[in-house]
Design a protein around this motif. Sequence first.
Motif, short mmCIF file in Angstrom:
data_model
loop_
_atom_site.label_atom_id
_atom_site.label_comp_id
_atom_site.label_asym_id
_atom_site.label_seq_id
_atom_site.Cartn_x
_atom_site.Cartn_y
_atom_site.Cartn_z
N ILE A 12 -57.56 -28.96 -33.99
CA ILE A 12 -56.82 -28.01 -34.82
C ILE A 12 -57.76 -26.91 -35.32
N ALA A 13 -58.98 -27.28 -35.66
CA ALA A 13 -59.94 -26.29 -36.15
C ALA A 13 -60.40 -25.34 -35.04
N ILE A 14 -60.45 -25.82 -33.80
CA ILE A 14 -60.95 -25.01 -32.69
C ILE A 14 -59.86 -24.10 -32.12
N ILE A 15 -58.62 -24.54 -32.08
CA ILE A 15 -57.53 -23.77 -31.51
C ILE A 15 -57.27 -22.56 -32.42
N PRO A 16 -57.33 -21.35 -31.87
CA PRO A 16 -57.10 -20.18 -32.71
C PRO A 16 -55.63 -20.07 -33.10
N THR A 17 -55.41 -19.54 -34.26
CA THR A 17 -54.04 -19.35 -34.72
C THR A 17 -53.51 -18.05 -34.16
N VAL A 18 -52.22 -17.87 -34.23
CA VAL A 18 -51.58 -16.68 -33.69
C VAL A 18 -52.08 -15.43 -34.40
N GLY A 19 -52.31 -15.49 -35.70
CA GLY A 19 -52.75 -14.32 -36.45
C GLY A 19 -54.12 -13.84 -36.05
N PHE A 20 -54.98 -14.70 -35.59
CA PHE A 20 -56.34 -14.31 -35.24
C PHE A 20 -56.55 -14.20 -33.73
N ALA A 21 -55.52 -14.41 -32.94
CA ALA A 21 -55.68 -14.46 -31.49
C ALA A 21 -56.14 -13.12 -30.92
N GLN A 22 -55.78 -12.01 -31.55
CA GLN A 22 -56.13 -10.71 -31.01
C GLN A 22 -57.44 -10.17 -31.57
N CYS A 23 -58.02 -10.83 -32.56
CA CYS A 23 -59.27 -10.35 -33.15
C CYS A 23 -60.44 -10.87 -32.33
N ARG A 24 -61.41 -10.01 -32.13
CA ARG A 24 -62.62 -10.45 -31.43
C ARG A 24 -63.55 -11.18 -32.39
N ILE A 25 -63.68 -10.68 -33.60
CA ILE A 25 -64.52 -11.30 -34.61
C ILE A 25 -63.68 -11.42 -35.88
N THR A 26 -63.61 -12.63 -36.41
CA THR A 26 -62.85 -12.81 -37.64
C THR A 26 -63.78 -13.22 -38.76
N ILE A 27 -63.72 -12.49 -39.84
CA ILE A 27 -64.51 -12.78 -41.02
C ILE A 27 -63.53 -12.89 -42.18
N PRO A 28 -63.64 -13.93 -42.97
CA PRO A 28 -62.69 -14.09 -44.08
C PRO A 28 -62.70 -12.85 -44.98
N GLY A 29 -61.51 -12.40 -45.34
CA GLY A 29 -61.37 -11.25 -46.23
C GLY A 29 -61.32 -9.91 -45.51
N THR A 30 -61.36 -9.91 -44.19
CA THR A 30 -61.28 -8.66 -43.44
C THR A 30 -60.07 -8.69 -42.52
N ALA A 31 -59.71 -7.54 -42.03
CA ALA A 31 -58.57 -7.42 -41.13
C ALA A 31 -59.06 -7.08 -39.73
N CYS A 32 -58.21 -7.29 -38.76
CA CYS A 32 -58.55 -6.93 -37.39
C CYS A 32 -58.59 -5.42 -37.25
N VAL A 33 -59.48 -4.96 -36.40
CA VAL A 33 -59.59 -3.55 -36.10
C VAL A 33 -59.35 -3.39 -34.61
N ALA A 34 -58.52 -2.43 -34.24
CA ALA A 34 -58.25 -2.20 -32.83
C ALA A 34 -59.47 -1.55 -32.19
N VAL A 35 -59.90 -2.08 -31.08
CA VAL A 35 -61.03 -1.53 -30.35
C VAL A 35 -60.49 -0.42 -29.45
N PRO A 36 -60.99 0.82 -29.60
CA PRO A 36 -60.46 1.90 -28.77
C PRO A 36 -60.79 1.69 -27.30
N GLN A 37 -59.82 1.94 -26.46
CA GLN A 37 -60.00 1.80 -25.02
C GLN A 37 -60.38 3.17 -24.44
N PRO A 38 -61.20 3.19 -23.40
CA PRO A 38 -61.55 4.48 -22.81
C PRO A 38 -60.32 5.16 -22.23
#
Length: 106
Positions: A12-38
């Motif tokens: 359960i601890a290893i499986i990512p949750t749906v909310g964090f699945a799109q984030c590359r790096i997750t730090i508590p207290g921060t939000a995901c940032v979209a990485v610009p594509q070329p």
Amino acid sequence: MRHIAITAALAIAIIPTVGFAQCRITIPGTACVAVPQPAIPRPGPVDIGDTLERGQYSMLMNARYYGLPDARDGWVYMRIADDIYRVDWRSHTVLERVTDQAGRNW
């Protein structure tokens, strides 16, 4: 039985949750940032090797201002629509599209 409970807790601890699945790096207290594509290069108004009609397009002066090397060896820069092309002066043959090499002030 204890071994199964520990394994389930780790899974359960290893499986990512749906909310964090799109984030590359997750730090508590921060939000995901979209990485610009070329940007996908769009097709230009002319192709490499085309011969331009004389008097149809304007020559780009002061190439250094736009971050381009000086014109030499018989070629010039021409502005065609919103792009810059390197063009042979005598034959008016398009040699190269150089818009991506121009500075931010283009």
